[in-house]
Motif scaffolding. Structure first.
Motif, PDB file in Angstrom:
ATOM      1  N   ASP A  86       0.822  -1.199   0.000  1.00  0.00           N
ATOM      2  CA  ASP A  86       0.000   0.000   0.000  1.00  0.00           C
ATOM      3  C   ASP A  86       0.860   1.254   0.000  1.00  0.00           C
ATOM      4  OD1 ASP A  86      -2.300  -1.520   0.092  1.00  0.00           O
ATOM      5  OD2 ASP A  86      -2.552  -1.319   2.260  1.00  0.00           O
ATOM      6  N   LEU A  87       0.384   2.284  -0.666  1.00  0.00           N
ATOM      7  CA  LEU A  87       1.018   3.593  -0.594  1.00  0.00           C
ATOM      8  C   LEU A  87       0.445   4.282   0.638  1.00  0.00           C
ATOM      9  CD1 LEU A  87       0.736   4.603  -4.349  1.00  0.00           C
ATOM     10  CD2 LEU A  87       2.620   3.446  -3.196  1.00  0.00           C
ATOM     11  N   LEU A  88       1.303   4.670   1.558  1.00  0.00           N
ATOM     12  CA  LEU A  88       0.838   5.127   2.864  1.00  0.00           C
ATOM     13  C   LEU A  88       0.827   6.639   3.037  1.00  0.00           C
ATOM     14  CD1 LEU A  88       2.643   2.427   5.027  1.00  0.00           C
ATOM     15  CD2 LEU A  88       0.264   2.436   4.215  1.00  0.00           C
ATOM     16  N   THR A  89       1.565   7.350   2.188  1.00  0.00           N
ATOM     17  CA  THR A  89       1.647   8.803   2.359  1.00  0.00           C
ATOM     18  C   THR A  89       1.189   9.511   1.085  1.00  0.00           C
ATOM     19  OG1 THR A  89       3.912   9.009   1.524  1.00  0.00           O
ATOM     20  CG2 THR A  89       3.649   8.512   3.884  1.00  0.00           C
ATOM     21  N   LYS A  90       0.826  10.756   1.277  1.00  0.00           N
ATOM     22  CA  LYS A  90       0.444  11.585   0.133  1.00  0.00           C
ATOM     23  C   LYS A  90       1.619  11.715  -0.838  1.00  0.00           C
ATOM     24  CE  LYS A  90      -1.497  16.088  -1.014  1.00  0.00           C
ATOM     25  NZ  LYS A  90      -2.022  17.357  -0.459  1.00  0.00           N
ATOM     26  N   ALA A  91       2.828  11.847  -0.320  1.00  0.00           N
ATOM     27  CA  ALA A  91       4.025  11.973  -1.157  1.00  0.00           C
ATOM     28  C   ALA A  91       4.219  10.733  -2.034  1.00  0.00           C
ATOM     29  CB  ALA A  91       5.263  12.211  -0.296  1.00  0.00           C
ATOM     30  N   GLN A  92       4.009   9.554  -1.459  1.00  0.00           N
ATOM     31  CA  GLN A  92       4.123   8.319  -2.249  1.00  0.00           C
ATOM     32  C   GLN A  92       3.085   8.304  -3.367  1.00  0.00           C
ATOM     33  OE1 GLN A  92       3.614   5.571   1.033  1.00  0.00           O
ATOM     34  NE2 GLN A  92       5.735   4.862   0.834  1.00  0.00           N
ATOM     35  N   PHE A 121      -9.093  15.551 -17.402  1.00  0.00           N
ATOM     36  CA  PHE A 121      -7.946  16.011 -16.626  1.00  0.00           C
ATOM     37  C   PHE A 121      -8.225  15.864 -15.140  1.00  0.00           C
ATOM     38  CE2 PHE A 121      -7.860  18.167 -20.658  1.00  0.00           C
ATOM     39  CZ  PHE A 121      -6.543  17.989 -21.043  1.00  0.00           C
ATOM     40  N   ILE A 122      -7.180  15.617 -14.387  1.00  0.00           N
ATOM     41  CA  ILE A 122      -7.259  15.536 -12.938  1.00  0.00           C
ATOM     42  C   ILE A 122      -6.973  16.918 -12.389  1.00  0.00           C
ATOM     43  CG2 ILE A 122      -6.229  14.537 -10.864  1.00  0.00           C
ATOM     44  CD1 ILE A 122      -5.474  12.113 -12.599  1.00  0.00           C
ATOM     45  N   GLU A 123      -7.844  17.412 -11.546  1.00  0.00           N
ATOM     46  CA  GLU A 123      -7.656  18.742 -10.977  1.00  0.00           C
ATOM     47  C   GLU A 123      -6.600  18.701  -9.878  1.00  0.00           C
ATOM     48  OE1 GLU A 123     -11.161  20.774  -9.761  1.00  0.00           O
ATOM     49  OE2 GLU A 123     -12.332  19.874 -11.373  1.00  0.00           O
ATOM     50  N   GLU A 124      -5.763  19.700  -9.852  1.00  0.00           N
ATOM     51  CA  GLU A 124      -4.770  19.819  -8.788  1.00  0.00           C
ATOM     52  C   GLU A 124      -5.461  20.273  -7.510  1.00  0.00           C
ATOM     53  OE1 GLU A 124      -1.115  21.856  -9.576  1.00  0.00           O
ATOM     54  OE2 GLU A 124      -1.295  21.432 -11.699  1.00  0.00           O
ATOM     55  N   GLY A 125      -4.930  19.870  -6.384  1.00  0.00           N
ATOM     56  CA  GLY A 125      -5.459  20.312  -5.114  1.00  0.00           C
ATOM     57  C   GLY A 125      -6.618  19.498  -4.598  1.00  0.00           C
ATOM     58  N   VAL A 126      -6.950  18.389  -5.248  1.00  0.00           N
ATOM     59  CA  VAL A 126      -8.027  17.538  -4.761  1.00  0.00           C
ATOM     60  C   VAL A 126      -7.520  16.794  -3.537  1.00  0.00           C
ATOM     61  CG1 VAL A 126      -9.519  15.597  -5.315  1.00  0.00           C
ATOM     62  CG2 VAL A 126      -9.014  17.310  -7.055  1.00  0.00           C
ATOM     63  N   THR A 127      -8.297  16.810  -2.463  1.00  0.00           N
ATOM     64  CA  THR A 127      -7.869  16.125  -1.234  1.00  0.00           C
ATOM     65  C   THR A 127      -8.574  14.818  -1.060  1.00  0.00           C
ATOM     66  OG1 THR A 127      -9.508  17.343   0.050  1.00  0.00           O
ATOM     67  CG2 THR A 127      -7.269  18.254  -0.065  1.00  0.00           C
TER      68      THR A 127
END
Length: 65
Positions: free
Chosen positions: A22-28, A59-65
Motif C-alpha cells: 500500500d502507498l501510505l503517504t500523500k508523497a508516495q 484532466f485531474i484537478e490539482e489540489g483535490v484532497t
C-alpha cells in the motif's frame, strides 16, 4: 451469423498498476501519480499529436484532497 467488426473505435485509455505494498503517504501517491501521468501522456502521443484516435481527454484537478 453475427456481423463482426474488425475495427472498433477506442473509447477509453487508462493507465493502472497494482502495487505489492500500500502507498501510505500523500508523497508516495503523488510520486506514482506523476509516473502514471507520464505514461498516459506517452500513450496519447503514440496515437497522434492532434488526438487522431478520437479520445475525449479528461484532466485531474490539482489540489483535490
Amino acid at each position: 451469423m453475427p456481423n463482426l467488426c474488425a475495427h472498433r473505435v477506442q473509447k477509453s485509455l487508462a493507465v493502472e498498476h497494482t502495487f505489492e505494498k500500500d502507498l501510505l503517504t500523500k508523497a508516495q501517491c503523488l510520486e506514482k501519480l506523476a509516473l502514471f501521468y507520464d505514461e498516459l501522456s506517452r500513450r496519447l502521443q503514440e496515437g497522434g499529436t492532434d488526438n487522431q484516435n478520437g479520445l475525449q481527454l479528461s484532466f485531474i484537478e490539482e489540489g483535490v484532497t
